[in-house]
Write a protein that holds these residues in place. Sequence first.
Motif, mmCIF file in Angstrom:
data_model
loop_
_atom_site.group_PDB
_atom_site.id
_atom_site.type_symbol
_atom_site.label_atom_id
_atom_site.label_comp_id
_atom_site.label_asym_id
_atom_site.label_seq_id
_atom_site.Cartn_x
_atom_site.Cartn_y
_atom_site.Cartn_z
ATOM 1 N N SER A 75 -40.659 6.256 -23.584
ATOM 2 C CA SER A 75 -42.073 6.031 -23.899
ATOM 3 C C SER A 75 -42.314 5.926 -25.397
ATOM 4 O O SER A 75 -43.302 5.303 -25.829
ATOM 5 N N ASN A 76 -41.448 6.526 -26.197
ATOM 6 C CA ASN A 76 -41.575 6.448 -27.650
ATOM 7 C C ASN A 76 -40.523 5.537 -28.277
ATOM 8 O O ASN A 76 -40.301 5.572 -29.488
ATOM 9 N N PHE A 77 -39.851 4.753 -27.430
ATOM 10 C CA PHE A 77 -38.810 3.849 -27.932
ATOM 11 C C PHE A 77 -38.777 2.610 -27.023
ATOM 12 O O PHE A 77 -37.944 2.495 -26.135
ATOM 13 N N THR A 78 -39.698 1.687 -27.270
ATOM 14 C CA THR A 78 -39.856 0.514 -26.398
ATOM 15 C C THR A 78 -38.602 -0.348 -26.305
ATOM 16 O O THR A 78 -38.283 -0.846 -25.220
ATOM 17 N N PRO A 79 -37.840 -0.591 -27.395
ATOM 18 C CA PRO A 79 -36.617 -1.401 -27.260
ATOM 19 C C PRO A 79 -35.645 -0.840 -26.229
ATOM 20 O O PRO A 79 -34.930 -1.601 -25.560
ATOM 21 N N GLY A 80 -35.605 0.492 -26.080
ATOM 22 C CA GLY A 80 -34.733 1.078 -25.074
ATOM 23 C C GLY A 80 -35.126 0.670 -23.669
ATOM 24 O O GLY A 80 -34.263 0.398 -22.820
ATOM 25 N N PHE A 81 -36.447 0.610 -23.404
ATOM 26 C CA PHE A 81 -36.915 0.190 -22.088
ATOM 27 C C PHE A 81 -36.492 -1.242 -21.785
ATOM 28 O O PHE A 81 -35.995 -1.532 -20.688
ATOM 29 N N TYR A 82 -36.666 -2.127 -22.764
ATOM 30 C CA TYR A 82 -36.298 -3.531 -22.528
ATOM 31 C C TYR A 82 -34.780 -3.698 -22.429
ATOM 32 O O TYR A 82 -34.295 -4.577 -21.704
ATOM 33 N N PHE A 83 -34.029 -2.874 -23.135
ATOM 34 C CA PHE A 83 -32.575 -2.944 -23.007
ATOM 35 C C PHE A 83 -32.139 -2.556 -21.597
ATOM 36 O O PHE A 83 -31.296 -3.240 -20.989
ATOM 37 N N ILE A 84 -32.716 -1.474 -21.064
ATOM 38 C CA ILE A 84 -32.384 -1.054 -19.695
ATOM 39 C C ILE A 84 -32.778 -2.134 -18.704
ATOM 40 O O ILE A 84 -32.022 -2.460 -17.766
ATOM 41 N N ALA A 85 -33.959 -2.725 -18.891
ATOM 42 C CA ALA A 85 -34.402 -3.788 -17.979
ATOM 43 C C ALA A 85 -33.456 -4.979 -18.032
ATOM 44 O O ALA A 85 -33.110 -5.565 -16.994
ATOM 45 N N ALA A 86 -33.010 -5.317 -19.240
ATOM 46 C CA ALA A 86 -32.138 -6.486 -19.388
ATOM 47 C C ALA A 86 -30.768 -6.246 -18.757
ATOM 48 O O ALA A 86 -30.285 -7.065 -17.958
ATOM 49 N N VAL A 87 -30.127 -5.124 -19.096
ATOM 50 C CA VAL A 87 -28.778 -4.890 -18.574
ATOM 51 C C VAL A 87 -28.812 -4.612 -17.075
ATOM 52 O O VAL A 87 -27.862 -4.954 -16.355
ATOM 53 N N THR A 88 -29.904 -4.004 -16.576
ATOM 54 C CA THR A 88 -30.001 -3.764 -15.133
ATOM 55 C C THR A 88 -30.125 -5.076 -14.385
ATOM 56 O O THR A 88 -29.461 -5.299 -13.361
ATOM 57 N N GLY A 89 -30.999 -5.949 -14.887
ATOM 58 C CA GLY A 89 -31.130 -7.254 -14.242
ATOM 59 C C GLY A 89 -29.831 -8.028 -14.267
ATOM 60 O O GLY A 89 -29.433 -8.651 -13.277
ATOM 61 N N LEU A 90 -29.115 -7.969 -15.407
ATOM 62 C CA LEU A 90 -27.850 -8.689 -15.516
ATOM 63 C C LEU A 90 -26.782 -8.118 -14.593
ATOM 64 O O LEU A 90 -26.081 -8.864 -13.903
#
Length: 703
Positions: A319-334
């Motif tokens: 919640s205090n580190f938005t790039p981490g959320f998008y990284f998880i979303a990206a690698v999970t989707g991949l």
Amino acid sequence: MSKLTGLPKRILIGRALQNDRLGETLLPKRIALPVFASDALSSVAYAPEQIFLSLSVAGIATIHFSWWVGGVVALVMLVVVASYRQNVHAYPSGGGDYEVATVNLGANAGLTVAAALMVDYVLTVAVSTTSGVANLVSAVPSLHGHEVAISVTLVILLMGMNLRGVRESGTAFAIPTYGFMIGILGLAAYAAIRKFFFGTQMHAVSAGFHLVAAPGHSNVAGLAMVFLLLKTFSSGCAALTGVEAISNGVPAFRKPKSKNAATTLLMMAVMAVVMMISIIWMGNLTGLHMAGSNSQLVGAPAGYQQKTALAQISQAVFSNFTPGFYFIAAVTGLILVLAANTAFNGFPVLGSILAQDRYLPRQLHTRGDRLAFSNGIIALAAVAVVFIIGYGANPDRLIQLYIIGVFVSFNMSQTGMIRHWTRLLKTETDPAVRRRMMRSRVINSVGLSCTACVLVVVLSTKFMEGAWMSCLLMVVFFILMKAIRKHYDRVSTELSAAEEAPDESVLPSRVHSVVLVSKLHKPTLRALAYAQISRSAKTSTLEALTVNVDPADTAVLRQDWERRGIEIPLKVLDSPYREVTRPVVEYVRNLRRTSPRDVVTVFIPEYVVGHWYEHLLHNQSALRLKGRLLFTPGVMVVSVPWQLESSERRRKPVEWTAPGQVRRGDLHRVQNRDLHRPAKAAASQSKQSDQSSSDQSSKESIE
């Protein structure tokens, strides 16, 4: 035509590899892990979500059981992996469960395993791809409604990458796979630091909604509670899918193959268990509430789109580190999309083995330009696309079909391994070896007990929710493979040469040679000359045959025939309905009926063209005739090609330029001379060809 199709193929797939470069495609453990274990590793992205979804039907009161269910699933996974480590040492040829069942339980058991694995591989591609797209849509809601198109596109891209070869696809998939592992472990570590060191309260988006029981499940107790937990356990067992892939892909490992495969299995199991337990822990930590419908979430706004469990967890933890959320979303989707790569490596190998055993079409047995089983890869992608479109790219619907096949193969494989060790123990006398075999048999027996219980649970809880489709597909594949084997056996019996009376079974009494003629031109003269050279004067007859479709053209043909003095008899077939194919076929069949022991050879002049559109303008009658004559017993069809100027073989060679001509300024004169040379040369060549063909025909007629 070959250049027209060859260039795009080389761009998309790459240059063809020779057979002696097969060793270069073998995989080290660091590449084999993402290639063969991406399915099992990616399962932890949706297996915990399925556990939370199944428990949600009883409301908030049963969420705490997620710990127990996750622990039992992890235990079963470790037992199954320990069992498969015995498989890869005992059967390293790559047949996997199919070979184990066939050798120890019989052909029908092997086909049952093969049918189950084929269904499992197809659904692996469909479920993995659609799950990855679902995670992508959770991060980018504007893509909602385009799930089918995106999923199909991803399957096609995966197919193209795998057509380039196992090693190249594995290298491309290694970064996302390791990125997913680092991302999940990093997510868990970050959550632990915020919780235990800073006391931060992390809440998922759905934590603010009250979770109520679904209609008809408000009072779950007794047998109903047991059934709910069993159903949740069967949903969580989706984490076990892909475990068998390594045993089917042992030949793709570097030496020592069995040892490297067993080590990769252990690495996969440890990573999968740690990540799955971590996600369940973080789900409970963030107050995750997954629901089968929005009506169970009291307080949810109108039009609320439920994100995936991992997306909600990562959003709460980061919640205090938005790039981490998008990284998880990206690698999970991949990783979810690339998990389909496990099937793209397992299915073609299994298909090749089945084709070698004549249970599938032989085209699946051969390797393509990049030493991959290209036909199997394309077939898998095509069937997976059908499932994705048919189920609307909905992973929740597809996953209900998913784990039946894999647990059928688990049970058959473990049963076969128990019989394998029992058979070897009857003849083994070395005490140390016997102890090792008995230990292996115990491991496989425990594995069989676990997988049998899971299969019973899955069938009882998921059969009416869609698992019946998987069972039906297994039956269809089983029957289809039996039918293919029966066909190949029948053809083999027909084609086997009889040992007795070889002269009567192979050699015909006479050969009737028939040359089809439309007009007297160069292709016809070539066909006549070739037929004359090919025949034996004592045992063969030769005649020319034309169909009288246009009386004027037939009259011109007769005149040219007499003018050239060709002594080969010309027979004219009347065709009142202006057909060409039927009169020729009937005439040839009459020859066969008159002399059943004779063979009829039909020579058909054909044009060889250089452009794809020219195929539409030539050879259509020849194609129809060949198609009909090939089904006529005792008839052989011989194509006599004539290359047109547009074909590659008839292209004029480049004019040779002498050294110094360009420097002396003579090139312009040479080019001007060359502009007039082709027409004269072509006319001279045509005249010489006609004269030589006529002389040859006359000479052979006199002889």
